[in-house]
Design a protein around this motif. Structure first.
Motif: not given
Length: 316
Positions: A251-262, A299-316
Motif C-alpha cells: 500500500q501507499g505509505g509502506a516502508y520495506l526492508g530486510p527481515g533478518g538480524m537488525s 502540480a495539483r498539490d492538495a492542501a495538507r492538514r497538520a492534524d492528519r494521521q500518519p500514513v499506514v506502514e503495512a503490507v496487507r
C-alpha cells in the motif's frame, strides 16, 4: 514464504525509471524489472557507465543523463524523459552519495542533502505529471537504516553546511529526509485523488560503491566488519525496493526492508522507522523548504492538514 523476484508480476507494458542504475542496487533493480519485461530508463550521472549497464541488462533499456548534484541537470533530464515517453509507471529514487569528496553541490547545498533528497524531490516533481493518472503507478524512494541516526529532520541551518560538518550525521539526515518525503508525498497524492502511490524501502547493509575511501577513517574498520558479517550482495539488497515497486499488496505509505538480524539482510518485509520520520509537522516543513530551495512546486498539490494521521506502514 520469503518474497523473492520469483514473486514479481509481469512488467510488460510498464515503463520504469531508476536513478543511479549504472551499478550496485540500482543496477540490480533495473535488471530485475527489465527481465520481467519492463521498459527501463537508467538515469545515470556517468553516461559511459550507464550505456555499459544497459548493454549488460539488455531488453528494453535506455539511458538518460542526470546529475542530482545539479538542479539544471535534473531539469534537463526531466525534459528529455518527457520528450521520449508520455507515461511513467514507476519511478525509483535510488541514487545517492555517502561521504562525498566535494563539500557543496553545484547549487551550493550540503552534498548529502542536495543529492540524496533535493535532487530526487525536484526530479519527482518534474516527472509526476507522467504518473498521476496512470493506474498502479508508484514512486519508490530508497531510504536507509542510517535515518535512525538523525533525531530530527533537516532544517535550513543544515542546507549549506560545508567545512567541518560531520558526514555520518549529514548522511543520516538526508536519508531521514528521503523517508519523510516519501510519506508526505503519499499524503498529498492521496488527498489529490491521484492514481500514483508513494512507497519507501531500505536495502539493509550491502557492500556497494557507496562504501568507498571517503568514509571517515574511524568508520572504515567498523563498516568493514559489519558488511562482512551482516551484509548481503547487491541483488539481495535490491529486494525491498523491488517488492515496494511491484508487489500489488504493498500500500501507499509502506516502508520495506530486510527481515533478518537488525534489518541488515534477508527477505523484504515491513520495516521499522524512527519517531522522527513520522513527525507530520516536520514532514510539512521539509516539503515547504524543499519547494523553496529547488523552485519545484508539485502540480495539483492538495492542501495538507497538520492534524492528519500518519500514513499506514503495512503490507496487507
Amino acid at each position: 514464504m520469503v518474497w523473492s523476484t520469483a514473486e514479481m508480476p509481469d512488467q510488460s507494458g510498464r515503463t520504469a525509471l531508476v536513478t543511479g542504475a549504472s551499478g550496485g542496487i540500482g543496477l540490480e533493480t533495473a535488471r530485475a524489472l527489465a527481465d520481467r519485461g519492463a521498459r527501463v530508463v537508467l538515469a545515470c550521472r556517468d553516461m559511459e557507465r550507464g550505456l555499459a549497464a544497459a548493454a549488460r541488462i539488455g531488453g528494453r533499456t535506455e539511458v538518460v543523463r542526470v546529475d542530482l548534484a545539479s538542479l539544471d541537470s535534473v531539469r534537463d533530464a526531466a525534459l528529455e524523459v518527457r520528450r521520449r515517453i508520455d507515461r511513467l509507471d514507476l519511478l525509483v529514487n535510488n541514487a545517492g552519495v555517502m561521504f562525498p569528496a566535494y563539500r557543496r553541490t553545484e547549487d551550493g547545498f550540503e552534498p548529502h542533502f542536495g543529492v540524496n533528497h533535493l535532487g530526487h524531490f525536484a526530479l519527482t516533481g518534474l516527472l509526476l505529471g507522467l504518473m498521476r493518472d496512470v493506474p498502479g503507478s508508484r514512486v519508490v524512494t530508497v531510504a536507509s537504516l542510517a535515518h535512525r541516526v538523525a533525531v530530527a529532520g533537516p532544517v535550513p541551518a543544515d542546507v549549506r553546511t560545508a567545512g567541518g560538518y560531520r558526514s555520518v550525521a549529514a548522511y543520516g539526515r538526508s536519508k531521514l529526509a528521503n523517508l519523510m518525503f516519501a510519506r508526505e508525498l503519499q499524503c498529498r497524492l492521496a488527498d489529490a485523488g491521484a492514481e500514483t502511490v508513494s512507497v519507501a524501502a531500505h536495502p539493509g547493509l550491502s557492500a556497494t560503491g557507496l562504501w568507498h575511501d571517503e568514509a571517515p577513517a574511524w568508520l572504515r574498520p567498523v563498516s568493514s566488519a559489519a558488511l562482512r558479517w551482516l551484509g548481503q550482495p547487491a541483488a539481495g539488497a535490491a529486494l525491498p525496493t523491488l517488492r515496494a515497486a511491484t508487489d500489488p499488496l504493498v500500500q501507499g505509505g509502506a516502508y520495506l526492508g530486510p527481515g533478518g538480524m537488525s534489518e541488515c539482510h534477508g527477505g523484504a518485509v515491513p520495516a521499522r522507522s524512527s519517531w522522527a520520520s513520522r513527525d507530520v509537522i516536520a514532514q510539512i516543513r521539509l516539503w515547504e523548504l524543499s519547494q523553496e530551495l529547488t523552485g519545484v512546486r508539485y502540480a495539483r498539490d492538495a492542501a495538507r492538514r497538520a492534524d492528519r494521521q500518519p500514513v499506514v506502514e503495512a503490507v496487507r
